[in-house]
Design an enzyme around this catalytic site. Structure first.
Site, PDB file in Angstrom:
ATOM      1  CE1 TYR A 197      -3.484   2.742   0.593  1.00 23.48           C
ATOM      2  CE2 TYR A 197      -2.164   3.342   2.506  1.00 23.48           C
ATOM      3  CZ  TYR A 197      -3.173   3.626   1.616  1.00 23.48           C
ATOM      4  OH  TYR A 197      -3.875   4.800   1.734  1.00 23.48           O
ATOM      5  CD  GLU A 244      -8.067   6.311   4.874  1.00 24.42           C
ATOM      6  OE1 GLU A 244      -8.065   6.373   6.118  1.00 24.42           O
ATOM      7  OE2 GLU A 244      -7.044   6.087   4.216  1.00 24.42           O
ATOM      8  CD1 TRP A 267      -3.137   1.738   6.221  1.00 25.46           C
ATOM      9  CD2 TRP A 267      -5.309   2.233   6.255  1.00 25.46           C
ATOM     10  NE1 TRP A 267      -3.609   1.680   4.921  1.00 25.46           N
ATOM     11  CE2 TRP A 267      -4.947   1.981   4.918  1.00 25.46           C
ATOM     12  CE3 TRP A 267      -6.639   2.561   6.529  1.00 25.46           C
ATOM     13  CZ2 TRP A 267      -5.839   2.037   3.860  1.00 25.46           C
ATOM     14  CZ3 TRP A 267      -7.544   2.626   5.469  1.00 25.46           C
ATOM     15  CH2 TRP A 267      -7.133   2.369   4.162  1.00 25.46           C
TER      16      TRP A 267
END
Length: 181
Positions: free
Chosen positions: A15, A37, A45
């Site tokens: 990512y 998100e 995360w």
């Protein structure tokens, strides 16, 4: 060299290296990042990125029209699905947000163009020497959040929006020593 957080796992590295801070204009990707998100709110995360493939399956690869058509039975199945974050408020927000993006499309507006217009289509490239210098939110993320809320979007607070803007490349916050800036 990469930002420290990008070394946490194989998924985080991919990512970090291939997506974070890289400008995108893809509607599906924008919706995916908006959803992820929002799901991340209050969590790490890493928790979300490790479940990303599950989210892609449950959310029909984040196809906006498919998610917007989710009915109560699908919503209830999602709330029971242990492969994603089962928060009904986050799930409801994602379905509602897909419908809001559909409304934008019906009026001839792309969600990605709408977001990029906040920065006159020019990415913001910040210069930080350490990841601890990054803000949680900015005046920009506050403006985006306020406008999205006015349009009826949910789970779009200024901190979530700052992370979203980083995710889609409107903001590039790779530290200066990072090779992926």
């Amino acid at each position: 060299m990469r930002c420290d957080w990008g070394n946490e796992s194989k998924e985080m590295q991919a990512y970090h290296d291939n997506e974070w801070g890289k400008p995108s204009h893809d509607e599906r990707y924008f919706f995916e990042m908006l959803t992820l998100e929002g799901a991340q709110a209050g969590l790490s995360w890493a928790t979300i990125i490790n479940r990303r493939e599950n989210y892609r399956k449950v959310y029909e690869n984040f196809e906006i029209d498919k998610v917007a058509a989710f009915d109560e039975d699908k919503r209830e199945a999602m709330v029971q699905d242990k492969s994603i974050i089962r928060n009904h408020l986050k799930i409801d927000a994602s379905i509602s947000n897909a419908r809001k993006i559909q409304e934008m499309h019906r009026s001839g507006e792309k969600f990605s163009d709408y977001i990029w217009n906040f920065v006159d289509n020019k990415p913001i490239i910040n210069h930080y020497s350490d990841i601890s210098e990054l803000p949680a939110q900015t005046e920009l993320s506050q403006r985006v959040s306020k406008d999205l809320k006015k349009r009826g979007f949910k789970f779009v607070g200024p901190t979530i929006m700052y992370s979203f803007l980083q995710a889609v490349g409107v903001i590039n916050d790779h530290i200066d020593s990072c090779n992926y800036k």
